[in-house]
Write an enzyme that holds these catalytic residues in place. Sequence first.
Site, PDB file in Angstrom:
ATOM      1  N   ASP A 260      -0.637   4.275   7.835  1.00  0.00           N
ATOM      2  CA  ASP A 260      -1.124   3.086   7.122  1.00  0.00           C
ATOM      3  C   ASP A 260      -2.522   3.356   6.548  1.00  0.00           C
ATOM      4  O   ASP A 260      -2.783   3.096   5.373  1.00  0.00           O
ATOM      5  CB  ASP A 260      -1.149   1.908   8.118  1.00  0.00           C
TER       6      ASP A 260
ATOM      7  N   LYS B 183      -3.999   3.732   2.507  1.00  0.00           N
ATOM      8  CA  LYS B 183      -5.171   2.988   2.025  1.00  0.00           C
ATOM      9  C   LYS B 183      -6.253   3.951   1.525  1.00  0.00           C
ATOM     10  O   LYS B 183      -6.908   3.693   0.518  1.00  0.00           O
ATOM     11  CB  LYS B 183      -5.696   2.079   3.145  1.00  0.00           C
TER      12      LYS B 183
ATOM     13  N   LYS C 227       0.830  -1.228   0.000  1.00  0.00           N
ATOM     14  CA  LYS C 227       0.000   0.000   0.000  1.00  0.00           C
ATOM     15  C   LYS C 227       0.854   1.263   0.000  1.00  0.00           C
ATOM     16  O   LYS C 227       0.520   2.257  -0.640  1.00  0.00           O
ATOM     17  CB  LYS C 227      -0.953   0.002   1.188  1.00  0.00           C
TER      18      LYS C 227
ATOM     19  N   ILE D 234     -10.423  -8.695   2.417  1.00  0.00           N
ATOM     20  CA  ILE D 234     -11.764  -8.244   1.997  1.00  0.00           C
ATOM     21  C   ILE D 234     -11.771  -7.865   0.520  1.00  0.00           C
ATOM     22  O   ILE D 234     -10.999  -6.994   0.106  1.00  0.00           O
ATOM     23  CB  ILE D 234     -12.222  -7.023   2.833  1.00  0.00           C
TER      24      ILE D 234
ATOM     25  N   VAL E 165      -5.314  -3.022   0.451  1.00  0.00           N
ATOM     26  CA  VAL E 165      -6.286  -2.344   1.327  1.00  0.00           C
ATOM     27  C   VAL E 165      -7.226  -3.390   1.933  1.00  0.00           C
ATOM     28  O   VAL E 165      -7.866  -4.147   1.202  1.00  0.00           O
ATOM     29  CB  VAL E 165      -7.131  -1.305   0.550  1.00  0.00           C
TER      30      VAL E 165
ATOM     31  N   GLY F  42       0.433  -8.834  20.979  1.00  0.00           N
ATOM     32  CA  GLY F  42       0.915  -9.013  19.597  1.00  0.00           C
ATOM     33  C   GLY F  42       0.020  -8.374  18.556  1.00  0.00           C
ATOM     34  O   GLY F  42       0.232  -8.572  17.355  1.00  0.00           O
TER      35      GLY F  42
ATOM     36  N   GLY G 250      -3.007 -10.181   8.481  1.00  0.00           N
ATOM     37  CA  GLY G 250      -2.663 -11.558   8.831  1.00  0.00           C
ATOM     38  C   GLY G 250      -2.197 -12.294   7.580  1.00  0.00           C
ATOM     39  O   GLY G 250      -2.623 -11.986   6.465  1.00  0.00           O
TER      40      GLY G 250
END
Length: 432
Positions: A201, A205, A105, A136, A132, A187, A306
Amino acid sequence: MPGQKPIKVALLGCGTVGTEVVRLLTDQAADLTARVGAPVELAGIAVRKPNKHREVPAELLTTDVDGLVESDVDVVVEVVGGIEPARTWLLKALHGGKSVVTANKALLAEHSGELFQAADSTGADLYFEAAVAGAIPLLRPLRESLAGDRITRVMGIVNGTTNFILSGMDSTGASYSETLEEATRLGYAEADPTADVDGFDAASKAAILASLAFHSRVTAADVHREGIASVSAADIAAAKGLGRTVKLLAICERVTSAGGESISVRVHPAMIPRTHPLAGVNGAFNAVFVEADAAGEMMFYGRGAGGAPTASAVLGDLVAVARNRVVSGRGPRESAYAALPVRPMGQAPTRYHISLDVADRPGVLSQVAAVFAEHDVSIAAVRQEGRVDDASLVIVTHAATDAALRSTVDKIGGLPVVREVVSVMRVEGEET
Ligand code: NDP
Ligand code: HSE
């Protein structure tokens, strides 16, 4: 497909996302061959330290990224991250006629124009669904499914780290720093959380979303950015008291005014009603709410980060560009024909929630109200609660320019009858 020439893939990076890309390519090889119409073959994996990668076939590993990009591969998948050397590698790949799939990104938010031009020069594909909101499916709907509609607004939670922290503050009442500490321990936040908590970040996006939604070239530098470090427990409590919750939102909206059309692109914390579909998006999840003239309202929800979720989006792109290769076709090119200007934040239409501690005596409310009138800001709701010798005053405005609202707050903070400006937060997701 006996005899069908394989689609050769170079994978750059084998970290959190790359490892899962290799796993999916291996585990689903037969299905991918059937879906693409040709075998998809991993030709090489570029990393920095080959010795630490015991989970992938050693003969595929290389540190010679340029050599791999220049080899006879058809597709380059980049999951390294950062601007350089990724930009140079991908330009080289596209100029060499190789299609590119990337999750980067930061790179796209600054250099998509240059990358698309390189893709056009050779007829290669450039796909970036994973950049992004992770897994999804969002960019393909914006780029393709909604290409016949007129998108008016895209508003989303596109950073899981900050959503995890704000959800935690909302459920426990704890402070920002306590909740960040907990997120780091579990984490969910990185050791250096700056890119997430300061909104970088999400701003990258937002730039990508605005470019696609409004057919205009928007870069990260065009995005107004505020992070969540200044969100206090008092802000969260004030929101709760009004049936709202606080989210870090990426907002891309089309603004129509006498001067013509422009766009507002911004990332900042905002209160939204607890009944809004985005209010129920908690923890590390992402969701993006899209409004279009003909389609109406839509929401895209799921895992925004992830290894496996992000690899799912990368593989979807890989299948698409591989299919295009098999039929000698091409996916969508850059669409930036509208070239809408980006409005400065001061001219963005926003609404404010302002919570004040004021003296409780005659004329205080009228002094405060006069400042709003002076700045041409209309008040939508006022709630006052008297205490022993002062009062809490909560004001929610109608939409006004951000500059007018900011000046109003500054002037109110200086009134002798105002003891403290307890909380100031933008309000989104409601009728203006
Ligand atoms: P990691 O840091 O886990 O992995 C990066 C990989 O790139 C490593 O394998 C590293 O090699 C390799 N690498 C770094 N520099 C070089 C170099 N100079 N030459 C060759 N290889 C190099 O990153 P992620 O997998 O987390 O992220 C990858 C991309 O995906 C980024 O653009 C990120 O923004 C994006 N993304 C990530 C998400 C996530 O949840 N992690 C979600 C959505 C997008 P080595 O292993 O040898 O050190
Ligand atoms: N750091 C990002 C997040 C994930 O917290 O959502 C990658 O985009």
